[in-house]
Design a protein around this motif. Sequence first.
Motif, PDB file in Angstrom:
ATOM      1  N   GLN A  43      10.577 -19.818  34.195  1.00 16.34           N
ATOM      2  CA  GLN A  43      10.788 -18.377  34.183  1.00 16.34           C
ATOM      3  C   GLN A  43      11.966 -18.003  33.297  1.00 16.34           C
ATOM      4  O   GLN A  43      11.904 -17.024  32.540  1.00 16.34           O
ATOM      5  CB  GLN A  43      11.004 -17.885  35.620  1.00 16.34           C
ATOM      6  N   LEU A  49      19.027 -21.888  43.111  1.00 17.49           N
ATOM      7  CA  LEU A  49      18.460 -23.231  42.963  1.00 17.49           C
ATOM      8  C   LEU A  49      19.092 -24.205  43.961  1.00 17.49           C
ATOM      9  O   LEU A  49      20.263 -24.066  44.323  1.00 17.49           O
ATOM     10  CB  LEU A  49      18.687 -23.745  41.543  1.00 17.49           C
ATOM     11  N   ARG A  60      11.659 -22.120  38.255  1.00 12.65           N
ATOM     12  CA  ARG A  60      12.714 -21.218  37.785  1.00 12.65           C
ATOM     13  C   ARG A  60      13.078 -21.493  36.330  1.00 12.65           C
ATOM     14  O   ARG A  60      13.335 -20.550  35.561  1.00 12.65           O
ATOM     15  CB  ARG A  60      13.956 -21.376  38.677  1.00 12.65           C
ATOM     16  N   LEU A  97      18.129 -15.892  38.685  1.00 13.74           N
ATOM     17  CA  LEU A  97      17.138 -16.933  38.953  1.00 13.74           C
ATOM     18  C   LEU A  97      17.785 -18.275  39.268  1.00 13.74           C
ATOM     19  O   LEU A  97      17.285 -19.048  40.087  1.00 13.74           O
ATOM     20  CB  LEU A  97      16.202 -17.087  37.753  1.00 13.74           C
ATOM     21  N   THR A  99      12.891 -25.690  41.283  1.00 15.52           N
ATOM     22  CA  THR A  99      13.752 -25.773  40.101  1.00 15.52           C
ATOM     23  C   THR A  99      12.930 -25.690  38.823  1.00 15.52           C
ATOM     24  O   THR A  99      13.275 -24.950  37.900  1.00 15.52           O
ATOM     25  CB  THR A  99      14.561 -27.077  40.125  1.00 15.52           C
TER      26      THR A  99
END
Length: 287
Positions: free
Chosen positions: A206, A260, A203, A256, A200
């Motif tokens: 990102q 999760l 991401r 993305l 998590t």
Amino acid sequence: MMTPRGADEGNEIAPSTRSAQSLASSAPAETSNTDAVRNSPPTPRSSSRVASSGLAAVLGEDFDVWQAVGGVRGLVETVAPGLIFIIVFLVTHQLVPSIVAPVIVAVLAIGLRAVQRIDVMPALGGLLGILISAVWAWRSGEASNYFTWGLVTNGAYLGGLLVSMALRWPALGLLIGFLRGDATAWRNGPRRNEPEQRLTRRRYWQVTWLWVGLFAARLLVQAPLLLAHATTALAVTRLIMGPFLFALVAWLTWMLVRGLPPVTDPAVNGDYAPDGQSVDSSVPSSS
């Protein structure tokens, strides 16, 4: 600019009064049930904070580009003022009618929302930005300065994101975490060193870099046009790099975010002791 049509309310698990009395009367049963709860799989927790448009669209099971840009109304209200400005300017070559026309369009949009009993706050925010842009252009006497305020706000967003990353609290992680019902546990919660939380965090970093790229690209492309007073080219560039680029970055964000791990309720899944103290509070923070 900055968002699924609602979210189902999550059902929180809590022991009943009868179960609590039973646990209080039997120590072995209390130990057994506590261990069972602690070892049970994480319970997903949905959030009712999810809005229907803008960035919250990245939390949907399927990405809806229209929700991302606020629907047809949101797209029109975003694009129309700049488009009207450049059309009037190209036709009249006069600054005053060019800056007045977008203000009129924004006021009409607010009036239409009021008549239809729709929230006027988004349109009011747009009107404020248009007024600032109009005054900026009028005071300077340069039509291209109508777009200066937009670049200033992009620069502010970019600066805010970079500061959040320097502090190791990526802003998009905080925002998306809040929308998912878990604003900070992914960063400093008791499970922060588990593989799911590491994923998590990675991401969220990102995603924040994606939005840094969006705002930086706008500045890099549009600032030279502003300095060159290339009003028409600047207007066209802003139209392309406005809601359309926003929708593209929102889609990449959705790609993305959709993978999760589900947000869980730490109180249900045993992350906290009964007295409210964290069971795993000694684990160091990791980013």
